[in-house]
Design a protein around this motif. Structure first.
Motif, PDB file in Angstrom:
ATOM      1  N   LEU A 157      24.716  -0.918 -30.098  1.00 17.33           N
ATOM      2  CA  LEU A 157      23.718  -1.545 -29.233  1.00 17.33           C
ATOM      3  C   LEU A 157      23.305  -0.610 -28.103  1.00 17.33           C
ATOM      4  N   GLN A 166      19.004  -1.566 -32.405  1.00 20.47           N
ATOM      5  CA  GLN A 166      19.549  -2.684 -31.631  1.00 20.47           C
ATOM      6  C   GLN A 166      19.686  -3.917 -32.503  1.00 20.47           C
ATOM      7  N   ALA A 167      18.688  -4.174 -33.318  1.00 21.28           N
ATOM      8  CA  ALA A 167      18.745  -5.336 -34.208  1.00 21.28           C
ATOM      9  C   ALA A 167      19.898  -5.203 -35.195  1.00 21.28           C
ATOM     10  N   LEU A 168      20.065  -4.027 -35.770  1.00 17.26           N
ATOM     11  CA  LEU A 168      21.128  -3.798 -36.739  1.00 17.26           C
ATOM     12  C   LEU A 168      22.509  -3.998 -36.114  1.00 17.26           C
ATOM     13  N   THR A 170      19.724   1.040 -27.516  1.00 15.37           N
ATOM     14  CA  THR A 170      18.950   0.893 -26.280  1.00 15.37           C
ATOM     15  C   THR A 170      18.375   2.238 -25.851  1.00 15.37           C
ATOM     16  N   ASN A 220      11.448   2.043 -30.655  1.00 11.29           N
ATOM     17  CA  ASN A 220      11.935   1.403 -31.871  1.00 11.29           C
ATOM     18  C   ASN A 220      13.171   0.555 -31.565  1.00 11.29           C
ATOM     19  N   ILE A 221      13.162  -0.719 -31.999  1.00  9.61           N
ATOM     20  CA  ILE A 221      14.288  -1.610 -31.726  1.00  9.61           C
ATOM     21  C   ILE A 221      15.175  -1.858 -32.942  1.00  9.61           C
ATOM     22  N   ALA A 222      14.935  -1.161 -34.029  1.00 18.15           N
ATOM     23  CA  ALA A 222      15.666  -1.416 -35.277  1.00 18.15           C
ATOM     24  C   ALA A 222      17.174  -1.233 -35.113  1.00 18.15           C
ATOM     25  N   GLN A 273      15.549   3.002 -28.131  1.00 17.65           N
ATOM     26  CA  GLN A 273      14.376   2.222 -27.740  1.00 17.65           C
ATOM     27  C   GLN A 273      13.696   2.823 -26.516  1.00 17.65           C
ATOM     28  N   SER A 290      23.338  -5.681 -33.546  1.00 16.29           N
ATOM     29  CA  SER A 290      23.607  -7.015 -33.010  1.00 16.29           C
ATOM     30  C   SER A 290      24.585  -7.754 -33.921  1.00 16.29           C
ATOM     31  N   PHE A 291      24.511  -7.501 -35.220  1.00 17.87           N
ATOM     32  CA  PHE A 291      25.357  -8.221 -36.171  1.00 17.87           C
ATOM     33  C   PHE A 291      26.849  -7.951 -35.983  1.00 17.87           C
TER      34      PHE A 291
END
Length: 123
Positions: A82, A98-100, A86, A94-96, A89, A102-103
């Motif tokens: 994360l 961070q999204a990945l 950040t 690109n927020i990919a 980003q 998060s899991f």
């Protein structure tokens, strides 16, 4: 101090020192666009991991939780991802990442909740 508590606390202290040094550089270089990364290091890295280390220290029976090591690694990998996400980003928009990441962070938090629920003494 138990091994999981110690590991989380050491990781938290590492994030604290790194976050403080990064904050010093950020302020001195007037690179304030990196505030989200700095905040993530201090809150998501230092503060959250210190709190988790304290939970393991205050309830040492959680050390016997069957998924304690899985919890540790998923949470640590998630927090690292994360924070790197950040920074990515900040640099690219690109927020990919961070999204990945998060899991595993959410999985680590869920394992902490499950571990506390199933192993901590009920008074």
């Amino acid at each position: 101090m138990t091994s999981i508590a110690r590991a989380h606390t050491l990781a938290a202290l590492g994030w604290m020192v790194f976050g403080m040094l990064f904050g010093l550089w950020m302020g001195a270089a007037e690179k304030l666009q990196f505030r989200p990364f700095h905040i993530g290091m201090m809150l998501g890295g230092f503060l959250m991991l210190a709190a988790v280390g304290a939970i393991f220290r205050l309830w040492p029976e959680m050390e016997r939780y069957r998924f304690a090591r899985l919890h540790f690694w998923t949470l640590e990998i998630g927090v690292l991802g994360l924070n790197v996400g950040t920074l990515v980003q900040n640099l690219t928009g690109n927020i990919a990442m961070q999204a990945l990441f998060s899991f595993p962070t959410i999985l680590g938090a869920a394992l902490l909740l499950h571990g506390f629920w199933t192993t901590a003494e009920r008074g």
